[in-house]
Design a protein around this motif. Structure first.
Motif, PDB file in Angstrom:
ATOM      1  N   UNK A   1      40.551  30.446  40.799  1.00 14.55           N
ATOM      2  CA  UNK A   1      39.526  29.866  39.921  1.00 14.55           C
ATOM      3  C   UNK A   1      38.284  29.498  40.726  1.00 14.55           C
ATOM      4  N   UNK A   2      38.481  28.976  41.923  1.00  5.30           N
ATOM      5  CA  UNK A   2      37.361  28.662  42.812  1.00  5.30           C
ATOM      6  C   UNK A   2      36.580  29.936  43.141  1.00  5.30           C
ATOM      7  N   UNK A   3      37.278  31.016  43.490  1.00 12.12           N
ATOM      8  CA  UNK A   3      36.609  32.275  43.816  1.00 12.12           C
ATOM      9  C   UNK A   3      35.827  32.808  42.615  1.00 12.12           C
ATOM     10  N   UNK A   4      36.411  32.669  41.437  1.00 12.84           N
ATOM     11  CA  UNK A   4      35.727  33.107  40.221  1.00 12.84           C
ATOM     12  C   UNK A   4      34.445  32.294  40.014  1.00 12.84           C
ATOM     13  N   UNK A   5      34.532  30.996  40.223  1.00 11.79           N
ATOM     14  CA  UNK A   5      33.352  30.135  40.078  1.00 11.79           C
ATOM     15  C   UNK A   5      32.278  30.541  41.088  1.00 11.79           C
TER      16      UNK A   5
ATOM     17  N   UNK B   1      28.882  42.907  54.857  1.00  9.55           N
ATOM     18  CA  UNK B   1      29.737  42.448  55.964  1.00  9.55           C
ATOM     19  C   UNK B   1      30.589  41.226  55.583  1.00  9.55           C
ATOM     20  N   UNK B   2      29.993  40.288  54.884  1.00 11.79           N
ATOM     21  CA  UNK B   2      30.740  39.096  54.476  1.00 11.79           C
ATOM     22  C   UNK B   2      31.810  39.454  53.464  1.00 11.79           C
ATOM     23  N   UNK B   3      31.483  40.319  52.511  1.00  6.44           N
ATOM     24  CA  UNK B   3      32.468  40.698  51.491  1.00  6.44           C
ATOM     25  C   UNK B   3      33.632  41.463  52.108  1.00  6.44           C
ATOM     26  N   UNK B   4      33.358  42.306  53.095  1.00  8.66           N
ATOM     27  CA  UNK B   4      34.443  43.035  53.760  1.00  8.66           C
ATOM     28  C   UNK B   4      35.447  42.062  54.371  1.00  8.66           C
ATOM     29  N   UNK B   5      34.928  40.983  54.954  1.00  2.93           N
ATOM     30  CA  UNK B   5      35.807  39.971  55.548  1.00  2.93           C
ATOM     31  C   UNK B   5      36.640  39.300  54.466  1.00  2.93           C
ATOM     32  N   UNK B   6      36.008  38.942  53.360  1.00  2.00           N
ATOM     33  CA  UNK B   6      36.730  38.301  52.258  1.00  2.00           C
ATOM     34  C   UNK B   6      37.777  39.211  51.646  1.00  2.00           C
ATOM     35  N   UNK B   7      37.478  40.495  51.567  1.00  2.00           N
ATOM     36  CA  UNK B   7      38.401  41.448  50.951  1.00  2.00           C
ATOM     37  C   UNK B   7      39.650  41.677  51.800  1.00  2.00           C
ATOM     38  N   UNK B   8      39.586  41.312  53.096  1.00  2.00           N
ATOM     39  CA  UNK B   8      40.774  41.451  53.944  1.00  2.00           C
ATOM     40  C   UNK B   8      41.628  40.184  53.956  1.00  2.00           C
ATOM     41  N   UNK B   9      41.210  39.149  53.238  1.00  2.00           N
ATOM     42  CA  UNK B   9      41.988  37.906  53.184  1.00  2.00           C
ATOM     43  C   UNK B   9      43.136  38.054  52.194  1.00  2.00           C
ATOM     44  N   UNK B  10      43.956  37.024  52.090  1.00  2.00           N
ATOM     45  CA  UNK B  10      45.063  37.048  51.140  1.00  2.00           C
ATOM     46  C   UNK B  10      44.583  36.999  49.695  1.00  2.00           C
ATOM     47  N   UNK B  11      43.306  36.769  49.469  1.00  2.00           N
ATOM     48  CA  UNK B  11      42.735  36.797  48.122  1.00  2.00           C
ATOM     49  C   UNK B  11      41.830  38.009  47.928  1.00  2.00           C
ATOM     50  N   UNK B  12      42.041  39.024  48.751  1.00  2.00           N
ATOM     51  CA  UNK B  12      41.231  40.235  48.683  1.00  2.00           C
ATOM     52  C   UNK B  12      41.262  40.918  47.326  1.00  2.00           C
ATOM     53  N   UNK B  13      42.437  41.025  46.726  1.00  2.00           N
ATOM     54  CA  UNK B  13      42.551  41.688  45.409  1.00  2.00           C
ATOM     55  C   UNK B  13      41.772  40.917  44.349  1.00  2.00           C
ATOM     56  N   UNK B  14      41.905  39.591  44.365  1.00  2.00           N
ATOM     57  CA  UNK B  14      41.172  38.771  43.404  1.00  2.00           C
ATOM     58  C   UNK B  14      39.662  38.917  43.602  1.00  2.00           C
ATOM     59  N   UNK B  15      39.222  38.907  44.875  1.00  2.00           N
ATOM     60  CA  UNK B  15      37.803  39.061  45.162  1.00  2.00           C
ATOM     61  C   UNK B  15      37.296  40.434  44.717  1.00  2.00           C
ATOM     62  N   UNK B  16      38.099  41.465  44.946  1.00  2.00           N
ATOM     63  CA  UNK B  16      37.682  42.809  44.533  1.00  2.00           C
ATOM     64  C   UNK B  16      37.544  42.894  43.013  1.00  2.00           C
ATOM     65  N   UNK B  17      38.489  42.319  42.295  1.00  2.00           N
ATOM     66  CA  UNK B  17      38.412  42.313  40.832  1.00  2.00           C
ATOM     67  C   UNK B  17      37.170  41.571  40.365  1.00  2.00           C
ATOM     68  N   UNK B  18      36.907  40.407  40.958  1.00  2.00           N
ATOM     69  CA  UNK B  18      35.720  39.636  40.584  1.00  2.00           C
ATOM     70  C   UNK B  18      34.437  40.375  40.945  1.00  2.00           C
ATOM     71  N   UNK B  19      34.439  41.029  42.081  1.00  2.00           N
ATOM     72  CA  UNK B  19      33.270  41.795  42.497  1.00  2.00           C
ATOM     73  C   UNK B  19      33.007  42.938  41.519  1.00  2.00           C
ATOM     74  N   UNK B  20      34.051  43.632  41.111  1.00  2.00           N
ATOM     75  CA  UNK B  20      33.902  44.716  40.137  1.00  2.00           C
ATOM     76  C   UNK B  20      33.368  44.175  38.810  1.00  2.00           C
ATOM     77  N   UNK B  21      33.885  43.041  38.373  1.00  2.00           N
ATOM     78  CA  UNK B  21      33.407  42.444  37.119  1.00  2.00           C
ATOM     79  C   UNK B  21      31.925  42.087  37.218  1.00  2.00           C
TER      80      UNK B  21
END
Length: 172
Positions: A46-50, A85-105
């Motif tokens: 929810x934090x990542x979505x916000x 560069x920052x997003x690549x780092x976030x996408x390799x974290x344990x919340x990478x899938x969630x971040x990718x979904x939010x990024x696509x949205x």
């Protein structure tokens, strides 16, 4: 407080390259209690979505000053390439899938807004418009995933090509 939590989370994900982000990491970085975190957010997704929603709103404000679709696309790509560069780092974290979904949205919402402000797909029905936006969203995400220095040098040509495909549409 939400802004502080988001800022520290971004720092942990993107600057410190934390691979396994936890609420404990966040509350320690913010010097707050777990209860304070959970008062503002139900969980990390929810934090990542916000956080992504705040970024999307910033992008919408940037695009408001652009006069045409090609300029809006250039603004989008410039921002996305700088954030890559920052997003690549976030996408390799344990919340990478969630971040990718939010990024696509968010890319989907931004492209829809760009297309709608310029009536790019006005001759198509709703289903076709959605298909075209999804197509451009996937293509954009693919380009950003595999972006090169040469792409950066050719940014204007890439933006112009995307502008042409969006403004002229595709044969459906």
């Amino acid at each position: 407080m939400k802004e502080k939590i988001a800022q520290e989370t971004g720092r942990l994900l993107f600057d410190k390259k934390v691979k396994k982000l936890t609420v404990k990491d966040i509350v320690d970085a913010c010097h707050i209690t777990r209860q304070a975190f959970y008062y503002h957010f139900a969980d990390i997704p929810e934090l990542l979505q916000w956080m992504m929603e705040q970024k999307k709103n910033e992008w919408f404000l940037k695009f408001a000053g652009c006069t045409d679709m090609e300029e809006q696309l250039r603004c989008f790509f410039t921002t996305a390439v700088n954030a890559r560069p920052a997003m690549k780092k976030g996408l390799t974290s344990n919340y990478g899938k969630e971040l990718e979904t939010l990024l696509m949205q968010n890319i989907h919402a931004l492209l829809r807004r760009i297309a709608s402000t310029q009536d790019a797909f006005e001759s198509y029905g709703a289903v076709e418009q959605d298909t075209l936006i999804r197509y451009h969203c996937q293509a954009t995400m693919g380009m950003l995933r595999h972006w090169t220095e040469e792409d950066t040098r050719n940014l204007d040509r890439i933006v112009h090509a995307m502008y042409l495909t969006m403004s002229r549409g595709l044969a459906l």
